[in-house]
Design a protein around this motif. Structure first.
Motif, mmCIF file in Angstrom:
data_model
loop_
_atom_site.group_PDB
_atom_site.id
_atom_site.type_symbol
_atom_site.label_atom_id
_atom_site.label_comp_id
_atom_site.label_asym_id
_atom_site.label_seq_id
_atom_site.Cartn_x
_atom_site.Cartn_y
_atom_site.Cartn_z
ATOM 1 N N MET A 1 0.848 -1.196 0.000
ATOM 2 C CA MET A 1 0.000 0.000 0.000
ATOM 3 C C MET A 1 0.877 1.236 0.000
ATOM 4 O O MET A 1 2.041 1.194 0.412
ATOM 5 N N VAL A 2 0.298 2.337 -0.465
ATOM 6 C CA VAL A 2 0.925 3.652 -0.316
ATOM 7 C C VAL A 2 0.096 4.425 0.708
ATOM 8 O O VAL A 2 -1.123 4.238 0.816
ATOM 9 N N TYR A 3 0.782 5.296 1.450
ATOM 10 C CA TYR A 3 0.136 5.979 2.566
ATOM 11 C C TYR A 3 0.216 7.488 2.392
ATOM 12 O O TYR A 3 1.020 8.002 1.624
ATOM 13 N N ASN A 4 -0.609 8.173 3.149
ATOM 14 C CA ASN A 4 -0.647 9.632 3.132
ATOM 15 C C ASN A 4 0.706 10.185 3.594
ATOM 16 O O ASN A 4 1.187 9.869 4.686
ATOM 17 N N SER A 5 1.316 11.021 2.762
ATOM 18 C CA SER A 5 2.656 11.529 3.034
ATOM 19 C C SER A 5 2.711 12.343 4.327
ATOM 20 O O SER A 5 3.644 12.222 5.112
ATOM 21 N N ASP A 6 1.696 13.192 4.561
ATOM 22 C CA ASP A 6 1.682 14.006 5.781
ATOM 23 C C ASP A 6 1.668 13.133 7.028
ATOM 24 O O ASP A 6 2.362 13.410 8.008
#
Length: 426
Positions: free
Chosen positions: A229-234
């Motif tokens: 998965m990719v996640y929210n950068s912030d």
């Protein structure tokens, strides 16, 4: 604390040194300790041990991090910055008109024996610095101090004080005093004021023995899988800051920022849902002014709250985040994996710097659990960021750090679920 005997002291010292045999007056070491290339110690006088034990048994050691006598005080120090005052400035002493002498440096033998005794009897896990010193002493690596003409064999006190295993502040007074801790804190303030070097008095040996950060047993013990998965950068940036921070306060606030990221969204979504349900209710009619005015009141009250508080209702928003994104079963499993005692701790205890916020994660009502959890997290956060003088409980930096550290796993495992639930499959 019960008195420590000579045998207790010797058993404690075995955590650092290898003992080969005992005579009537000496400890014979299995491996000599090299002070320099041509200067080593292979025997320790029992009289030195007995003198240290006598000092220790006359002192008060309730918190294990300091020894208190009527005419003296020795406390464990924790450095708050990378620069070591001991290395840069050497031992600092001052003699004032009030007959008080201060010195910072290696610990007394009595302090070391007490520390080792606590590690041994409480089965505490020593810090990496402690383990390094033990290897050097047991493996005879030496401490690189050149021998000078007229040098006598160093005492065990001298050897251990030079290992930098811990740093202590020692205060001696010409007359009995009851305010040594306050005097010590004043000295450390002026030390920071003059040299930009920050020390605090440890409240427990855990600040030197290596208190654990929230890390699950068995996690990442083998080869890590590639991300799916990719996640929210912030969110990742807040999480990385929390993981890397040494300060418990910064850790807690960074994990809280992950939860806070969604406050406005869940608050507005909740308002929309309230309006939608009001309109969908069969008892509602657009033809009745009373019903329409009730709808207006819901929206107006919400807007007034936002205006008066400078934003959304944070505790309500935190509850909504927990309610929407947190699986209590997974949270309990994470906490049990990290430390099985924490569930009972949260049920029976709340931080001293918050109001009574006991949290029973084993309760059957999910909404009640999450409301209690939101209250606990929010009040803890408020204690960290607000320091107004008054009657409300307040968090004191360093003093409450160990207590705050017990709250960190609870918030960390919640924030991780928030990050993961917002991940997108690659």
């Amino acid at each position: 604390m019960s008195e420590i005997t000579r045998d207790d002291a010797i058993e404690a010292l075995k955590l650092l040194i290898n003992v080969d045999a005992l005579t009537e007056s000496q400890i014979i070491l299995a491996n000599p300790i090299f002070i320099s290339r041509d200067n080593s110690v292979s025997r320790i006088e029992l009289a030195e041990i007995d003198a240290a034990v006598a000092v220790l048994n006359k002192a008060k050691t309730e918190c294990n991090a300091y020894l208190l006598r009527e005419d003296g005080f020795e406390c464990l120090l924790v450095e708050n910055n990378i620069r070591s005052m001991v290395r840069d400035l050497g031992e600092i002493s001052s003699q004032g008109e009030n007959g008080i002498t201060y010195s910072i440096g290696g610990p007394s033998l009595a302090f070391i024996i007490n520390t080792l005794h606590v590690i041994r009897t409480e089965k505490r896990k020593p810090s990496s610095r402690f383990m390094h010193v033990r290897r050097r002493l047991r493996d005879s690596y030496g401490f690189s101090r050149p021998k000078e003409a007229g040098d006598s064999a160093p005492s065990l006190q001298d050897i251990l004080a030079n290992t930098e295993i811990v740093t202590t502040l020692k205060i001696r007074s010409a007359k009995p005093r009851a305010d040594f801790k306050e005097i010590a804190e004043s000295f450390l303030f002026e030390l920071a004021y003059n040299y930009d070097v920050s020390y605090i008095i440890a409240s427990d040996l855990g600040q030197v023995l290596g208190a654990r950060d929230a890390r699950r047993r068995g996690r990442a013990s083998g080869i890590m899988d590639a991300p799916r998965m990719v996640y929210n950068s912030d969110l990742i940036h807040h999480y990385q800051l929390a993981i890397s921070a040494d300060s418990p306060m910064l850790k807690y606030i960074s994990y809280y920022h992950i939860m806070e990221h969604f406050f406005e969204k869940v608050f507005n979504d909740d308002l929309v849902e309230q309006v939608r349900r009001k309109v969908a209710d069969p008892s509602f009619s657009l033809k009745r002014s009373k019903d329409v005015q009730g709808m207006i009141k819901i929206i107006t009250n919400s807007q007034r709250q936002v205006r008066d508080e400078g934003g959304v209702d944070e505790q309500r928003s935190l509850f909504l985040v927990l309610d929407r994104y947190i699986d209590i079963g997974r949270l309990v499993a994470d906490l049990n994996s990290y430390d099985p005692q924490l569930i009972d701790y949260y049920k029976a205890n709340s931080p001293s710097f918050s109001e009574n916020v006991l949290t029973d994660l084993g309760a059957t009502e999910g909404e009640r659990i999450k409301k209690a959890l939101a209250k606990r997290i929010y009040q803890t956060r408020n204690s960290l960021v607000h320091a107004k003088d008054g009657t409300r409980p307040k968090y004191f930096p360093f003093v409450n750090d160990l207590e705050l550290s017990r709250e960190i796993p609870l918030l960390r495992f919640c924030s991780e679920q928030v990050v993961i639930v917002h991940g997108k499959i690659i």
